[in-house]
Design an enzyme around this catalytic site. Structure first.
Site, PDB file in Angstrom:
ATOM      1  N   HIS A 144       0.835  -1.208   0.000  1.00 37.69           N
ATOM      2  CA  HIS A 144       0.000   0.000   0.000  1.00 37.69           C
ATOM      3  C   HIS A 144       0.873   1.262   0.000  1.00 37.69           C
ATOM      4  O   HIS A 144       0.434   2.330   0.429  1.00 37.69           O
ATOM      5  CB  HIS A 144      -0.948   0.031   1.214  1.00 37.69           C
ATOM      6  CG  HIS A 144      -1.796  -1.186   1.340  1.00 37.69           C
ATOM      7  ND1 HIS A 144      -2.983  -1.322   0.662  1.00 37.69           N
ATOM      8  CD2 HIS A 144      -1.619  -2.331   2.043  1.00 37.69           C
ATOM      9  CE1 HIS A 144      -3.521  -2.503   0.954  1.00 37.69           C
ATOM     10  NE2 HIS A 144      -2.709  -3.132   1.779  1.00 37.69           N
ATOM     11  N   SER A 265      14.635  20.194 -16.690  1.00 35.25           N
ATOM     12  CA  SER A 265      13.508  21.116 -16.735  1.00 35.25           C
ATOM     13  C   SER A 265      13.928  22.386 -17.449  1.00 35.25           C
ATOM     14  O   SER A 265      15.055  22.857 -17.286  1.00 35.25           O
ATOM     15  CB  SER A 265      13.046  21.452 -15.313  1.00 35.25           C
ATOM     16  OG  SER A 265      12.166  22.554 -15.306  1.00 35.25           O
TER      17      SER A 265
END
Length: 434
Positions: A144, A265
């Site tokens: 999870h 970026s």
């Protein structure tokens, strides 16, 4: 597919030039077989082979098709321009267009599968190398998305290896499944052509005769093929998502290789983004996009219709070219990816000792404590680790109930990391056989 996500070896399989060359070989081998049976004159069959070195003019075939509105007839007309009208008069005798189209498609899919299998071998080699390299590199396992118990990075790679190995086996079976040809004539009854012609053509092209065709080769074969490509794509995404998670700033247990001069970026010079694995997730979606249409192609009207044709013209090249590119990209990512063992240990110790909770729970039950009480004793200490980031072992050693049940020495013994890695060799032998 666009060139950005294409490799020339796979693109070449789907080029018009390759397609027409395969069409030619089907027709020429069929003529040869008919001559062997005495159905057509030997000289006419031999004349067809005069075109064996011809590079068929795609533009000319398109020009003819603009008039005939039929691609196979356009090709046969162009072939006669090279062979001679009289010499070519027995070409396509007793055959139907689907004999050529379907047999060609399966030749292309078989060739595509061979390239994909080579790509899978490269992925498997990279995964095995990294698995052996990090066989005992401890990291926290997660369920999870939450810390669970210790595992190793080698087991992570080994798990992906086993999955890809199953996929290779699936693709080999799918290749076999789709490796059939049909030269059975209208509605597949061989009324106007001998089954021996089909056997000869298939043998020459590395195929098996389709046991029963209905003018078209049954499309359940193709559905299985494309479904297999979809499963492989999903496994690629499975690996990619794990690497993407590892590269998150808060995790940083692994990362794609960042080459000299690479930019992450346009706005933020500090960025190192997992662009390759994100790309693989997107490419997997494109491959899976072919699966449902391939399954919908199975239901054709009666002995045939051509509702499948336009679909296959798209998904055949697109799915195989995309998956081929993705496999080679994944092999490179795995081979070059960076692994940070120190960060793995740091992450595990963010909640010190917490991953050993099950060992303590089991020890308490074995010491005579009921499971309900044992769970409560362990959980009340574990929750303090979550809330206060204190050491789990120290909390247990300060808990009178736990100490009374186990003793200090037994508590300390439950924090041995080797306990969780003792069967790594066994698992590796199961996966790699060594």
């Amino acid at each position: 597919m666009i060139p950005r996500y294409s490799r020339p070896e796979m693109v070449a399989i789907w080029s018009p030039e390759t397609k027409f060359k395969i069409w030619y070989e089907i027709e020429a081998h069929a003529c040869e077989a008919m001559a062997n049976l005495g159905v057509i004159p030997r000289e006419n069959a031999d004349a067809v082979w005069k075109a064996k070195d011809v590079e068929f003019d795609v533009a000319r075939i398109d020009e003819i098709e603009a008039v005939t509105k039929h691609d196979v007839i356009a090709f046969l007309t162009h072939l006669a321009e090279h062979v001679g009208s009289e010499e070519a008069r027995f070409v396509h005798q007793g055959m139907t267009s689907s004999d050529v189209l379907d047999t060609c498609l399966n030749v292309q899919l078989v060739r595509a599968a061979d390239i994909l299998l080579d790509g899978m071998d490269k992925v498997l080699a990279a995964l095995k190398k990294r698995a052996l390299e990090h066989k005992n590199t401890v990291r926290v396992g997660r369920s999870h998305g939450i810390h669970a118990e210790p595992t190793t990075m080698g087991l992570t790679f080994a798990r992906f290896y086993a999955e890809m190995d199953r996929n290779k086996n699936r693709l080999e079976k799918a290749r076999w499944e789709v490796a059939t040809g049909a030269i059975s004539g209208a509605v597949g009854t061989f009324a106007n052509i001998d089954p021996a012609v089909e056997e000869h053509v298939c043998e020459q092209l590395g195929l098996r005769p389709e046991p029963i065709s209905t003018q078209v080769i049954p499309r359940d074969r193709h559905a299985m093929f494309f479904a297999t490509l979809g499963v492989i794509a999903s496994s690629i995404e499975n690996v990619a998502v794990e690497i993407r998670h590892m590269q998150r700033t808060e995790v940083l247990e692994g990362a794609e290789f960042f080459s000299m001069g690479q930019k992450g970026s346009s706005a933020m010079p500090h960025k190192k983004n997992p662009v390759l694995t994100e790309n693989l997730t997107g490419l997997a979606r494109l491959v899976r996009m072919a699966v449902i249409p391939a399954m919908e192609n199975v239901a054709l009207w009666h002995e045939r219709d051509i509702s499948h044709s336009s679909v296959e013209r798209g998904i055949g090249p697109d799915a195989t070219i995309t998956l081929d590119f993705a496999l080679h990209r994944l092999a490179g990512v795995v081979d070059k990816m960076l692994v940070f063992p120190e960060n793995m240990l740091d992450n595990m110790n963010k909640f010190p000792g917490l991953v050993m909770s099950q060992r303590v729970l089991l020890a308490l039950t074995q010491a005579g404590v009921s499971r309900e009480d044992a769970y409560s004793m362990v959980q009340r200490n574990a929750l303090k680790v979550w809330e206060e980031r204190v050491d789990f072992r120290e909390l247990l050693l300060a808990d009178a109930d736990v100490v009374a049940a186990l003793g200090e020495e037994a508590i300390n013994e439950k924090f041995d990391m080797g306990y969780h890695t003792k069967h790594v060799d066994t698992i590796f032998k199961r996966v790699f056989g060594e």
